[in-house]
Design an enzyme around this catalytic site. Structure first.
Site, mmCIF file in Angstrom:
data_model
loop_
_atom_site.group_PDB
_atom_site.id
_atom_site.type_symbol
_atom_site.label_atom_id
_atom_site.label_comp_id
_atom_site.label_asym_id
_atom_site.label_seq_id
_atom_site.Cartn_x
_atom_site.Cartn_y
_atom_site.Cartn_z
ATOM 1 C CE LYS A 247 11.770 1.113 -1.572
ATOM 2 N NZ LYS A 247 10.420 0.568 -1.747
ATOM 3 C CE LYS B 225 6.253 6.233 1.286
ATOM 4 N NZ LYS B 225 5.550 4.958 1.101
ATOM 5 C CG LEU C 192 -1.913 -1.215 1.216
ATOM 6 C CD1 LEU C 192 -2.564 -1.408 2.579
ATOM 7 C CD2 LEU C 192 -2.982 -1.005 0.134
ATOM 8 N N PRO C 193 0.282 2.420 -0.289
ATOM 9 C CG PRO C 193 -1.006 3.909 -1.545
ATOM 10 C CD PRO C 193 -1.100 2.653 -0.740
#
Length: 311
Positions: free
Chosen positions: A181, A250, A72-73
């Site tokens: 990540k 993000k 998901l985002p």
């Protein structure tokens, strides 16, 4: 056999879920866009589609699955899906002993807090974000960064993860996958930024940016972006890598925030954090991440273009 639930059938999630099904697992998929999930199943090869279903609700998926993957985002959306979603919070329907694997790019501190909440329900959370973009999602050759504290859960997850990834790195306790990540992506964003600046300066001085990039590819300035992003996206003006500017900004922000949380001094990281936030705000979060170069081109009054032969 465990039934694998997969939540989030987007650009990355769709090929990842398909590879799980091709590996022989029974799969239940869910997306906030129900039509997208149904179209995904309808588009699969018949043999694969036979063991794949689109769940009509989170509650239906939870009742059928012992292992659930989220792609998901943001981490906030993952938390909402698990704990507060109006469609029926996923965790409420999962049986004790279930395993949740968050493959989204989430905030590592939030991941640890979510893991504690799920442990209270007898559910184990692992974080396993990926690198490789859509082409490697399609071929099942993603790099996966796996974080978790429970050895049995890690071993249980590996066969599913290896259906999607060529390399699975165990990087540490819960949250370390998401930290890895974000830190990987801030390194990538930094390399992209300075490569763009170098090509802009070079073109303004009289160099051909295409020739510059060829030099970088065989010199000490070589990066992933010199190999792929600039020749394939920027110099061609395609801007279609499949990873949005908003998502990369993000991730860069997550890395910068993690540095803040632990009191690390990271001036370069914080500068890149600001530059990518500015690019997102000017161009829009839905633009391809490689399109951020258009902001820096505008500021410098130049558009990166290979010189025509004979010029």
């Amino acid at each position: 056999m465990n039934v694998i639930g997969f939540i989030g059938i987007g650009n990355m999630g769709a090929p990842m879920a398909a590879n799980i099904a091709r590996a022989g697992f029974a799969v239940r998929v869910f997306d906030a866009d129900r039509a997208r999930a149904a179209a995904f199943v309808a588009g699969l090869d018949p043999l694969v589609a036979a063991q794949t279903r689109a769940a009509s609700s989170l509650a239906e998926l939870a009742a059928a699955c012992q292992v659930v993957i989220t792609m998901l985002p943001t981490g906030d959306i993952v938390r909402d899906v698990l704990l507060t979603d109006e469609d029926g919070a996923l965790a409420a329907g999962l049986a004790p002993g279930s395993l949740v694997i968050d493959m989204s790019s989430s905030d590592p501190t939030g991941t640890r807090a979510l893991g504690a909440r799920l442990r209270e329900r007898g559910i184990t959370l692992l974080d396993a974000p990926v690198s490789g973009l859509v082409p490697r999602a399609r071929t099942g050759t993603l790099t996966i960064m796996l974080g978790g504290d429970d050895e049995a859960a890690l071993a249980r997850a590996e066969p599913v993860l290896r259906a999607m990834g060529e390399r699975v790195f165990r990087v540490g306790p819960l949250g370390c996958g998401h930290a890895m990540k974000a830190l990987n992506n801030v390194v990538a964003a930094t390399a992209f930024t300075v490569t763009a600046e170098a090509l802009i300066v070079g073109q303004r001085f009289g160099l051909d940016p295409a020739v510059m990039n060829e030099v970088l590819k065989v010199s000490s300035g070589r990066t992933f972006h010199a190999d792929t992003s600039f020749p394939d996206q920027v110099l061609t003006r395609r801007f279609a890598s499949g990873f949005t500017l908003g998502l990369l900004a993000k991730d860069v922000g997550i890395a910068g925030g993690l540095a803040d949380d632990i009191g690390a001094q990271t001036p370069v990281m914080q500068l890149v954090r600001r530059l990518w936030a500015e690019g997102r705000d000017e161009l829009g979060p839905g633009e391809d991440n490689s399109a951020i170069v258009r902001r820096w081109e505008r500021i410098n009054g130049v558009t990166l273009q290979p010189q025509r032969k004979g010029d």
